[in-house]
Motif scaffolding. Structure first.
Motif, PDB file in Angstrom:
ATOM      1  N   ALA A 171      35.320  39.394  58.403  1.00  0.00           N
ATOM      2  CA  ALA A 171      35.148  40.415  59.667  1.00  0.00           C
ATOM      3  C   ALA A 171      36.112  41.545  59.211  1.00  0.00           C
ATOM      4  CB  ALA A 171      35.369  39.297  60.605  1.00  0.00           C
ATOM      5  N   ASP A 172      37.107  41.168  58.649  1.00  0.00           N
ATOM      6  CA  ASP A 172      38.529  42.588  59.008  1.00  0.00           C
ATOM      7  C   ASP A 172      37.637  43.502  57.673  1.00  0.00           C
ATOM      8  OD1 ASP A 172      40.168  41.041  60.971  1.00  0.00           O
ATOM      9  OD2 ASP A 172      40.852  39.773  59.392  1.00  0.00           O
ATOM     10  N   GLN A 188      46.169  44.715  55.091  1.00  0.00           N
ATOM     11  CA  GLN A 188      46.909  45.150  54.334  1.00  0.00           C
ATOM     12  C   GLN A 188      46.768  44.070  52.540  1.00  0.00           C
ATOM     13  OE1 GLN A 188      48.682  47.783  54.123  1.00  0.00           O
ATOM     14  NE2 GLN A 188      48.150  47.698  56.356  1.00  0.00           N
ATOM     15  N   GLU A 189      46.957  44.545  51.777  1.00  0.00           N
ATOM     16  CA  GLU A 189      46.668  44.424  50.162  1.00  0.00           C
ATOM     17  C   GLU A 189      46.540  42.443  50.214  1.00  0.00           C
ATOM     18  OE1 GLU A 189      47.715  44.930  45.692  1.00  0.00           O
ATOM     19  OE2 GLU A 189      46.186  46.958  46.830  1.00  0.00           O
ATOM     20  N   LEU A 193      45.054  38.857  49.143  1.00  0.00           N
ATOM     21  CA  LEU A 193      45.796  38.292  48.095  1.00  0.00           C
ATOM     22  C   LEU A 193      45.991  36.933  49.011  1.00  0.00           C
ATOM     23  CD1 LEU A 193      47.513  40.633  45.896  1.00  0.00           C
ATOM     24  CD2 LEU A 193      44.894  39.705  45.556  1.00  0.00           C
ATOM     25  N   GLN A 194      47.004  37.175  49.175  1.00  0.00           N
ATOM     26  CA  GLN A 194      47.330  35.985  50.517  1.00  0.00           C
ATOM     27  C   GLN A 194      46.782  34.394  50.924  1.00  0.00           C
ATOM     28  OE1 GLN A 194      50.515  36.523  52.993  1.00  0.00           O
ATOM     29  NE2 GLN A 194      52.023  36.893  51.341  1.00  0.00           N
ATOM     30  N   ILE A 395      39.230  41.642  42.256  1.00  0.00           N
ATOM     31  CA  ILE A 395      38.414  42.469  42.917  1.00  0.00           C
ATOM     32  C   ILE A 395      39.240  43.595  43.771  1.00  0.00           C
ATOM     33  CG2 ILE A 395      37.298  44.236  44.671  1.00  0.00           C
ATOM     34  CD1 ILE A 395      35.259  42.352  43.982  1.00  0.00           C
ATOM     35  N   VAL A 396      40.402  42.666  44.289  1.00  0.00           N
ATOM     36  CA  VAL A 396      41.792  43.425  45.017  1.00  0.00           C
ATOM     37  C   VAL A 396      42.914  44.317  44.460  1.00  0.00           C
ATOM     38  CG1 VAL A 396      43.701  42.941  46.733  1.00  0.00           C
ATOM     39  CG2 VAL A 396      41.053  41.936  47.412  1.00  0.00           C
ATOM     40  N   LEU A 397      42.940  43.035  43.297  1.00  0.00           N
ATOM     41  CA  LEU A 397      44.122  43.283  42.185  1.00  0.00           C
ATOM     42  C   LEU A 397      44.149  44.823  41.679  1.00  0.00           C
ATOM     43  CD1 LEU A 397      44.753  40.343  40.226  1.00  0.00           C
ATOM     44  CD2 LEU A 397      46.729  41.526  42.585  1.00  0.00           C
ATOM     45  N   GLU A 398      42.611  44.373  41.482  1.00  0.00           N
ATOM     46  CA  GLU A 398      42.111  46.159  40.541  1.00  0.00           C
ATOM     47  C   GLU A 398      41.825  47.159  41.307  1.00  0.00           C
ATOM     48  OE1 GLU A 398      39.028  45.060  37.620  1.00  0.00           O
ATOM     49  OE2 GLU A 398      40.112  43.120  36.317  1.00  0.00           O
TER      50      GLU A 398
END
Length: 440
Positions: A171-172, A188-189, A193-194, A395-398
């Protein structure tokens, strides 16, 4: 095909065959009217009360006495009106009563249909429904405990909490897509990741459990080995609590090996008494030695039985260290203690309880806990969740487009939903509930 849930169904719910009591279960919208047709009731059926009454059976001059228990919808196991008829467990009487209920408008229940209705009405989730089958089929105390834990929600509650967290995360992420032009970030990124890493850790642990427990459990095997006349047969009888092996002072009494199942604290142990180890003098003795050695090799634990007097005199032949046996001193009738040996006496019972407990402890360490029934069907869902979550993490890391992240999270939630029963198909329900017995 999933049966129509508005039919009124009936089945024998207790074990078939002659018994002191039998339980016939009836569930569905027409339960009250069917009961009124065949039971001798002076007043309307009241929920959660036991009513002693009798059934009128067509063609019978005598009525059948029985006790009626009734639960009104939705406060019942199935979420529908539900009745149980408790009566004498005579198969002809039970069969005739069920036939009368069928003639009054009920139909025969399919395997697992009562629990299926509990699932469809929201009384049980899918893993809890499968746990009912696990309780019925539990072979020992550990399997029963695992199934009862699952029945109480111990499996789905952590998965549901994880699903809620992933839904909130999705949802976020999707809210951020709606406001992408305003450059507003709802999460936030680092937090992304967490939260993804937390889900990954949960599924990695779940995959490890599936992999470790994929091999079916079997009974823990223990073999009694030693020289002739070492007290093995007497110890065997003392452990199982009955005279099964022939006991004699004459060496070589045991020719073939004997087996028996020992139960300690709900743990099953297969116990084997083997022929005493000696040089074979004929074909029969050679075969006895071969059978005993084969049985000892396939055992998980070998009890090396040596009489107390031989240990004290150091007059015994040690076994091959590769056998890794557990030393048991036999014939310790005076309650002796010998360092490095477990002292026992088949005559006085000394050390028998301690040996049983030691065997149970070894068996529990050897056998991994049984896998919860619902998880056994979910390995491919776990693997898929891991695949999509790893893709989401990458995807988040890149810094790839957020649309790809949302897609991977949705695919993860689809598989997770199938695991907890939030998403299901008719084929899936058929596969699960067809394994049940009728009446459950």
């Amino acid at each position: 095909m999933t049966p129509h849930p508005e039919d009124t169904i009936v089945a024998l719910s207790s074990a078939p065959g002659a018994a002191a009591r039998a339980v016939v279960r009836l569930s569905g919208p027409a339960t009250r009217s069917i009961l009124a047709r065949i039971l001798m009731l002076d007043t309307p059926v009241q929920p959660r009360q036991r009513i002693s009454t009798a059934a009128r059976l067509t063609g019978w001059t005598l009525t059948v006495p029985l006790d009626l228990l009734f639960w009104q919808a939705p406060a019942s196991y199935t979420g529908q009106d539900l009745a149980e008829l408790h009566l004498l467990g005579s198969p002809p009487i039970v069969d005739r009563l069920i036939a009368e209920l069928l003639n009054a408008g009920a139909r025969s229940a399919l395997p697992g249909e009562f629990t299926l209705r509990a699932f469809l009405s929201g009384k049980k989730d899918l893993p809890q429904a499968e746990a009912v089958l696990g309780v019925i089929e539990a072979a020992d105390a550990d399997e029963l405990k695992a199934s009862l834990t699952q029945l109480a929600g111990g499996v789905t509650q952590p998965l549901r909490a994880l699903r809620e967290d992933l839904l909130n995360l999705l949802a976020d992420v999707e809210a951020g897509l709606d406001f992408s032009e305003e450059d507003i970030q709802f999460v936030q990124e680092t937090e992304l990741l967490q939260r993804i890493s937390k889900a990954l850790a949960h599924f990695v642990l779940l995959e490890k459990q599936l992999r470790e427990r994929s091999v079916c459990k079997r009974t823990y095997r223990v073999a009694l080995v030693g020289e002739p006349n070492a007290g093995k047969s007497s110890l065997f009888n003392a452990l199982i609590g009955r005279r099964s092996a022939i006991v004699s002072n004459k060496p070589g009494t045991t020719r073939d090996y004997l087996t028996a199942t020992l139960e300690v604290d709900g743990t099953l142990i297969e116990l084997s008494d083997t022929a005493g180890r000696e040089s074979a003098r004929n074909v029969i003795e050679r075969q006895a030695q071969e059978l005993g050695q084969a049985q000892a090799k396939r055992a998980d634990l070998r009890l090396w039985c040596v009489p107390r007097a031989q240990i004290e005199a150091n007059a015994f032949t040690p076994l091959d260290p590769g056998d890794d046996p557990l030393g048991v001193a036999t014939m310790c009738d005076q309650g002796e203690t010998i360092p490095g040996w477990l002292c026992t006496s088949a005559v006085t019972g000394h050390g028998i309880a301690a040996l049983k407990q030691l065997l149970a402890d070894r068996a529990k360490l050897h056998n991994r806990p049984s896998l919860a029934p619902s998880l056994s069907r979910c390995q491919h869902h776990v693997e898929a969740c891991l695949k999509h979550l790893r893709s989401a993490h990458q995807i988040v890391l890149e810094g790839l487009p957020t649309e790809l992240l949302a897609l991977e999270l949705r695919l993860t939630l689809d598989h997770l939903g199938e695991m907890v029963g939030a998403v299901y198909t008719t084929d899936l329900l058929d596969r699960i509930f067809s394994r049940f017995c009728i009446g459950k």
